[in-house]
Design a protein around this motif. Sequence first.
Motif, PDB file in Angstrom:
ATOM      1  N   LEU A   1      18.232  42.627 -11.948  1.00  0.00           N
ATOM      2  CA  LEU A   1      19.161  43.668 -12.353  1.00  0.00           C
ATOM      3  C   LEU A   1      18.605  45.020 -11.928  1.00  0.00           C
ATOM      4  CD1 LEU A   1      19.968  42.463 -15.990  1.00  0.00           C
ATOM      5  CD2 LEU A   1      21.403  42.171 -13.952  1.00  0.00           C
ATOM      6  N   TYR A   2      19.483  45.952 -11.571  1.00  0.00           N
ATOM      7  CA  TYR A   2      19.067  47.263 -11.111  1.00  0.00           C
ATOM      8  C   TYR A   2      19.526  48.314 -12.112  1.00  0.00           C
ATOM      9  CZ  TYR A   2      18.298  44.682  -6.802  1.00  0.00           C
ATOM     10  OH  TYR A   2      17.872  43.762  -5.880  1.00  0.00           O
ATOM     11  N   ALA A   3      18.569  49.049 -12.678  1.00  0.00           N
ATOM     12  CA  ALA A   3      18.878  50.000 -13.745  1.00  0.00           C
ATOM     13  C   ALA A   3      18.683  51.432 -13.266  1.00  0.00           C
ATOM     14  CB  ALA A   3      17.986  49.733 -14.954  1.00  0.00           C
ATOM     15  N   SER A   4      19.484  52.320 -13.812  1.00  0.00           N
ATOM     16  CA  SER A   4      19.328  53.745 -13.533  1.00  0.00           C
ATOM     17  C   SER A   4      18.052  54.250 -14.204  1.00  0.00           C
ATOM     18  CB  SER A   4      20.528  54.517 -14.073  1.00  0.00           C
ATOM     19  OG  SER A   4      20.545  54.451 -15.502  1.00  0.00           O
ATOM     20  N   PRO A   5      17.510  55.386 -13.763  1.00  0.00           N
ATOM     21  CA  PRO A   5      16.300  55.917 -14.409  1.00  0.00           C
ATOM     22  C   PRO A   5      16.453  56.088 -15.913  1.00  0.00           C
ATOM     23  CG  PRO A   5      16.692  57.071 -12.343  1.00  0.00           C
ATOM     24  CD  PRO A   5      17.872  56.175 -12.566  1.00  0.00           C
ATOM     25  N   LEU A   6      17.611  56.521 -16.376  1.00  0.00           N
ATOM     26  CA  LEU A   6      17.799  56.744 -17.807  1.00  0.00           C
ATOM     27  C   LEU A   6      17.763  55.436 -18.585  1.00  0.00           C
ATOM     28  CD1 LEU A   6      18.198  58.870 -19.955  1.00  0.00           C
ATOM     29  CD2 LEU A   6      20.684  58.704 -19.594  1.00  0.00           C
ATOM     30  N   ASP A   7      18.461  54.409 -18.118  1.00  0.00           N
ATOM     31  CA  ASP A   7      18.460  53.123 -18.813  1.00  0.00           C
ATOM     32  C   ASP A   7      17.090  52.429 -18.685  1.00  0.00           C
ATOM     33  OD1 ASP A   7      20.973  52.976 -19.987  1.00  0.00           O
ATOM     34  OD2 ASP A   7      21.936  52.322 -18.123  1.00  0.00           O
TER      35      ASP A   7
ATOM     36  N   LEU B   1      13.907  49.514 -11.198  1.00  0.00           N
ATOM     37  CA  LEU B   1      14.334  50.909 -11.264  1.00  0.00           C
ATOM     38  C   LEU B   1      15.034  51.272  -9.959  1.00  0.00           C
ATOM     39  CD1 LEU B   1      14.371  53.784 -12.447  1.00  0.00           C
ATOM     40  CD2 LEU B   1      12.074  54.107 -11.492  1.00  0.00           C
ATOM     41  N   LEU B   2      16.307  51.645 -10.070  1.00  0.00           N
ATOM     42  CA  LEU B   2      17.102  51.982  -8.889  1.00  0.00           C
ATOM     43  C   LEU B   2      17.170  53.488  -8.752  1.00  0.00           C
ATOM     44  CD1 LEU B   2      18.902  51.012  -6.550  1.00  0.00           C
ATOM     45  CD2 LEU B   2      20.853  51.121  -8.116  1.00  0.00           C
ATOM     46  N   GLU B   3      16.479  53.983  -7.734  1.00  0.00           N
ATOM     47  CA  GLU B   3      16.543  55.407  -7.433  1.00  0.00           C
ATOM     48  C   GLU B   3      17.673  55.642  -6.447  1.00  0.00           C
ATOM     49  OE1 GLU B   3      12.705  57.246  -6.674  1.00  0.00           O
ATOM     50  OE2 GLU B   3      11.736  55.420  -7.405  1.00  0.00           O
TER      51      GLU B   3
ATOM     52  N   ILE C   1       9.397  50.194  -8.658  1.00  0.00           N
ATOM     53  CA  ILE C   1       8.977  49.978 -10.039  1.00  0.00           C
ATOM     54  C   ILE C   1       9.890  48.930 -10.667  1.00  0.00           C
ATOM     55  CG2 ILE C   1       8.674  51.035 -12.311  1.00  0.00           C
ATOM     56  CD1 ILE C   1       8.123  53.672 -10.915  1.00  0.00           C
ATOM     57  N   ALA C   2       9.299  47.881 -11.217  1.00  0.00           N
ATOM     58  CA  ALA C   2      10.074  46.801 -11.820  1.00  0.00           C
ATOM     59  C   ALA C   2       9.328  46.261 -13.029  1.00  0.00           C
ATOM     60  CB  ALA C   2      10.314  45.685 -10.811  1.00  0.00           C
ATOM     61  N   ILE C   3      10.082  45.658 -13.958  1.00  0.00           N
ATOM     62  CA  ILE C   3       9.491  45.077 -15.163  1.00  0.00           C
ATOM     63  C   ILE C   3      10.093  43.703 -15.416  1.00  0.00           C
ATOM     64  CG2 ILE C   3       8.895  47.255 -16.308  1.00  0.00           C
ATOM     65  CD1 ILE C   3      11.517  47.076 -17.855  1.00  0.00           C
ATOM     66  N   VAL C   4       9.372  42.901 -16.190  1.00  0.00           N
ATOM     67  CA  VAL C   4       9.872  41.591 -16.611  1.00  0.00           C
ATOM     68  C   VAL C   4      10.566  41.751 -17.958  1.00  0.00           C
ATOM     69  CG1 VAL C   4       9.220  39.253 -17.281  1.00  0.00           C
ATOM     70  CG2 VAL C   4       8.057  40.377 -15.370  1.00  0.00           C
ATOM     71  N   CYS C   5      11.765  41.200 -18.078  1.00  0.00           N
ATOM     72  CA  CYS C   5      12.531  41.277 -19.324  1.00  0.00           C
ATOM     73  C   CYS C   5      13.021  39.883 -19.715  1.00  0.00           C
ATOM     74  CB  CYS C   5      13.720  42.234 -19.181  1.00  0.00           C
ATOM     75  SG  CYS C   5      13.264  43.972 -18.943  1.00  0.00           S
ATOM     76  N   TRP C   6      13.533  39.795 -20.948  1.00  0.00           N
ATOM     77  CA  TRP C   6      14.136  38.554 -21.434  1.00  0.00           C
ATOM     78  C   TRP C   6      15.568  38.850 -21.858  1.00  0.00           C
ATOM     79  CZ3 TRP C   6      12.511  33.597 -21.248  1.00  0.00           C
ATOM     80  CH2 TRP C   6      13.266  32.648 -21.951  1.00  0.00           C
ATOM     81  N   ARG C   7      16.489  38.147 -21.239  1.00  0.00           N
ATOM     82  CA  ARG C   7      17.904  38.297 -21.610  1.00  0.00           C
ATOM     83  C   ARG C   7      18.161  37.391 -22.796  1.00  0.00           C
ATOM     84  NH1 ARG C   7      22.854  36.076 -23.116  1.00  0.00           N
ATOM     85  NH2 ARG C   7      24.595  36.971 -21.936  1.00  0.00           N
ATOM     86  N   GLY C   8      18.273  37.990 -23.984  1.00  0.00           N
ATOM     87  CA  GLY C   8      18.516  37.230 -25.196  1.00  0.00           C
ATOM     88  C   GLY C   8      19.995  37.068 -25.477  1.00  0.00           C
ATOM     89  N   LYS C   9      20.323  36.731 -26.723  1.00  0.00           N
ATOM     90  CA  LYS C   9      21.733  36.488 -27.072  1.00  0.00           C
ATOM     91  C   LYS C   9      22.564  37.754 -26.993  1.00  0.00           C
ATOM     92  CE  LYS C   9      20.883  32.500 -30.053  1.00  0.00           C
ATOM     93  NZ  LYS C   9      21.005  31.937 -31.419  1.00  0.00           N
ATOM     94  N   GLY C  10      21.997  38.869 -27.452  1.00  0.00           N
ATOM     95  CA  GLY C  10      22.773  40.111 -27.400  1.00  0.00           C
ATOM     96  C   GLY C  10      21.964  41.296 -26.964  1.00  0.00           C
ATOM     97  N   THR C  11      20.731  41.072 -26.576  1.00  0.00           N
ATOM     98  CA  THR C  11      19.848  42.187 -26.243  1.00  0.00           C
ATOM     99  C   THR C  11      19.051  41.902 -24.960  1.00  0.00           C
ATOM    100  OG1 THR C  11      18.071  41.267 -27.615  1.00  0.00           O
ATOM    101  CG2 THR C  11      19.552  42.882 -28.654  1.00  0.00           C
ATOM    102  N   MET C  12      18.557  42.986 -24.378  1.00  0.00           N
ATOM    103  CA  MET C  12      17.621  42.910 -23.263  1.00  0.00           C
ATOM    104  C   MET C  12      16.260  43.352 -23.814  1.00  0.00           C
ATOM    105  SD  MET C  12      17.285  42.110 -20.064  1.00  0.00           S
ATOM    106  CE  MET C  12      18.947  42.196 -19.385  1.00  0.00           C
TER     107      MET C  12
ATOM    108  N   ASP D   1       2.061  53.512 -19.241  1.00  0.00           N
ATOM    109  CA  ASP D   1       1.798  53.927 -17.868  1.00  0.00           C
ATOM    110  C   ASP D   1       3.099  54.164 -17.108  1.00  0.00           C
ATOM    111  OD1 ASP D   1       0.055  54.406 -15.625  1.00  0.00           O
ATOM    112  OD2 ASP D   1       0.611  52.436 -14.860  1.00  0.00           O
ATOM    113  N   LEU D   2       4.049  53.255 -17.265  1.00  0.00           N
ATOM    114  CA  LEU D   2       5.333  53.405 -16.584  1.00  0.00           C
ATOM    115  C   LEU D   2       6.109  54.608 -17.103  1.00  0.00           C
ATOM    116  CD1 LEU D   2       6.379  49.640 -16.438  1.00  0.00           C
ATOM    117  CD2 LEU D   2       5.727  51.084 -14.503  1.00  0.00           C
ATOM    118  N   LEU D   3       6.024  54.858 -18.404  1.00  0.00           N
ATOM    119  CA  LEU D   3       6.690  56.034 -18.960  1.00  0.00           C
ATOM    120  C   LEU D   3       6.082  57.326 -18.426  1.00  0.00           C
ATOM    121  CD1 LEU D   3       7.191  54.842 -22.645  1.00  0.00           C
ATOM    122  CD2 LEU D   3       9.008  55.515 -21.067  1.00  0.00           C
ATOM    123  N   GLU D   4       4.778  57.320 -18.193  1.00  0.00           N
ATOM    124  CA  GLU D   4       4.118  58.481 -17.590  1.00  0.00           C
ATOM    125  C   GLU D   4       4.686  58.733 -16.186  1.00  0.00           C
ATOM    126  OE1 GLU D   4       1.858  60.581 -18.648  1.00  0.00           O
ATOM    127  OE2 GLU D   4       1.170  59.696 -20.533  1.00  0.00           O
ATOM    128  N   ARG D   5       4.911  57.675 -15.441  1.00  0.00           N
ATOM    129  CA  ARG D   5       5.455  57.837 -14.087  1.00  0.00           C
ATOM    130  C   ARG D   5       6.898  58.329 -14.140  1.00  0.00           C
ATOM    131  NH1 ARG D   5       0.572  58.298 -13.253  1.00  0.00           N
ATOM    132  NH2 ARG D   5      -0.544  56.520 -14.136  1.00  0.00           N
TER     133      ARG D   5
END
Length: 802
Positions: A703-709, A745-747, A762-773, A784-788
């Motif tokens: 999945l490709y997310a905007s910087p804000l998300d 992260l989609l720039e 920049i990419a991260i591992v996530c888990w797609r749950g029943k109603g949440t990411m 560290d990623l938040l610093e960047r």
Amino acid sequence: MLASKNPVSLHHRIVAAGQRRRCVGASERKQQGRHFTQALESLWRYNPRIPPLPAAAATGRDAKSSWEPPVLENAAFEEYYKVQQIVHKEEWDAFMSVLRTPLPATFRINACCQFYKDICSKLENDFRRYLESEVSSEYGEDAIRPLPWYPGNLAWHLNFSRKELRKNQALESFHEFLKHESEVGNITRQEAVSMVPPLFLNVQPDHHILDMCASPGSKTFQLLEMIHQSKEPGLLPGALVMANDLYVQRCDLLIHNTKRMCTANLIVTNHEAQNFPDCSLANDYSEAYKDTCKPQGLEFDRILCDVPCSGDGTIRKGHEMWRKWNSGMGNQLHLLQVNIAMRGIALLKVGGRMVYSTCSMNPVENEAVVAELLRRSGNSVELLDVSSELPELVRRPGLSTWKVQDRGSWFQTHDDVPHDRKNLVLPSMFPSSNGTEESDTVHGDVEVNIDNRSSFLRNCNIEETSKINHDTDGLSINSNKKLDCTSNILNSKFPLHRCMRIVPHDQNSGAFFIAVLHKFSPLNGCQIQGTKIQHPLAKGIIVQPQKENEPETRLYETILTRQQNNVSKVVDAAEVLESSRAESGDMKLQKQSRWKGVDPVLFFKDELVIKSIISFFGIKESFPLQGHLVTRSTDNARRIYYVSKSVKKILELNGEVGEQLKIVSLGIKMFESHRSKDCCSCAYRLSYEGLSLLLPYVSKRILYASPLDFHRLLQYRSINFAHFVDARFGEEAASLMPGCCVVVLLEGHKHVDSICKDPSTIAIVCWRGKGTMNVMVSPPDRKDLLERMAYHFGLKACTEED
């Protein structure tokens, strides 16, 4: 030592504290334990010249008045190094003055880390300017500057010590920056002179490198940086680093410190360095495989031999050394150092390079060892002149003359040593008048009263070594046999001036010794005529025939392993051969490691699981997954590790020779089993540690997310699909099947077709749950990623914990 007349001795108070600990609860016991340890550690700080206080006062606030900072003096130390002429007479005061000042803090930037350019920019544009304006009056204009001799401005020198860095309020933000970047592996806090030895190895992209005494791992990490810097983009380097240490606890520290590198090209082993295995086959077994060109040994292109030493080169950061130093510390370690280095030379390929180094100033541990290596090696090894390499590094040539001290007496030659001390003061400790003199001495047969397992290493056990010269307590010198430092002594005919000695006052550093050795022919008597084996791991290796009157050594067993590991069951070579033939030469996997307390290394070959992983994440065929997966579990593999091609070959070789290598860690964690109740067709999820390696080859579950998300995911860790700023991203997440996924992260300027192949992605591992990411990244990595994100997009760099 405590004054013997003190009625309330610290010893009694410590014992009483220990007794009270048995009567308190768990919370109080933890607090008391800390004070108990602090009391032991500060015992040496007591100054016996100050009269003890009365019992009543000694237990009150005024008790502190009987304690003072350690005295940075040692008459034996000064006398010893004056006689050895480590520095010129006119430099002596400057030399001693610098030794009594705190060691400046230094660190190195990891040029392989993803955010290397961000860190360099922040150092140059933010912290350097800030520190120059805030603390220049206290620490000088160059409060922080790159080390001029380290390539690429990757190593930095601070004009303040680590203690000052912690205590000075003006340095607080910089200290926090260093701690965080060190925790995630972007920088390594390391003494400047400790960075020097790996630089002289001249590491190349395909080299097999052995770090013989590796813990705590700063040099190992440096070697890993070198091999990963030399790789082609998007590919694993062909090189590997094998890091070894004697003690399991120190191996744990080594693993912890190198884990930050996230590399598939590292193997950590647990052996005595002087008896490091060569993964050779028994003669009868090798003959059976003669026609199939099976590997018969292991050699290395580069070896770092940073041996256990007395460590007086670190005296600026270890003040206890002043009180406990004596010359016997170096004498006790000399033979161990020779044996370790000789083992290194034996494991070195013809044409290879070995660096011998210590953090000691003692010529008995340095030049004497190098001279003995050259004697034993005959014409097979040469000491290289590397004076043209790293020209901005201030170094001094090695000594050609020195003396040996024993129990306060000085000796010019081994003939002068009393008979009852000749088995402790060895001929190899002295300079030789020619290259062959005393070369046939019985070094290997001498019974030396030393326990090679003593914790000398780089932070040596000074408590033990300080007892060596118990007759003089290491402080007084026998005036009857004291020699004038200008007296004539033997000169070594070896070109020891090619060695390097780094002294503290030349560039405000610690002390270090380095010698670079080149092997240009097999060792005489060690690699004798036999059958040459053509194999990428054993080019030029030669089978050694069994010597006459030598006890029979069967496959999987040596005298060493019988003594150290109490191996009672020996597998017969014929039985192994029959088994190997039945499996068409494939390595037989053991379900139990031959090493007690160490999990076996097993190739993961569950085809159904591997196919499900490939199918679920859409891993492309161009990524070499098959045959590169290993696990340490004998039944259900909870973690699956990925190893490079070079490490894979080592594992295959180790299996064929009966696990002669005791492997405690290897590879990079790539997949982990999950126990989620969500309906998921794959039993494994991706590990964040291996994501950067695998990402260019993943075609599904992205999945490709905007910087804000992306920022919101990192900050809150778990977000409902409907709460994303970009509604389309939320819909895509909701439509994805439950299970592990990758969020990139989609720039704005990047295209989705090429973004995953860009190393800066920049990419991260996530888990797609029943109603949440849900984000599956550790808190330090999220920070560290938040610093960047803050640096590039101006978004606030904070986590939920903040």
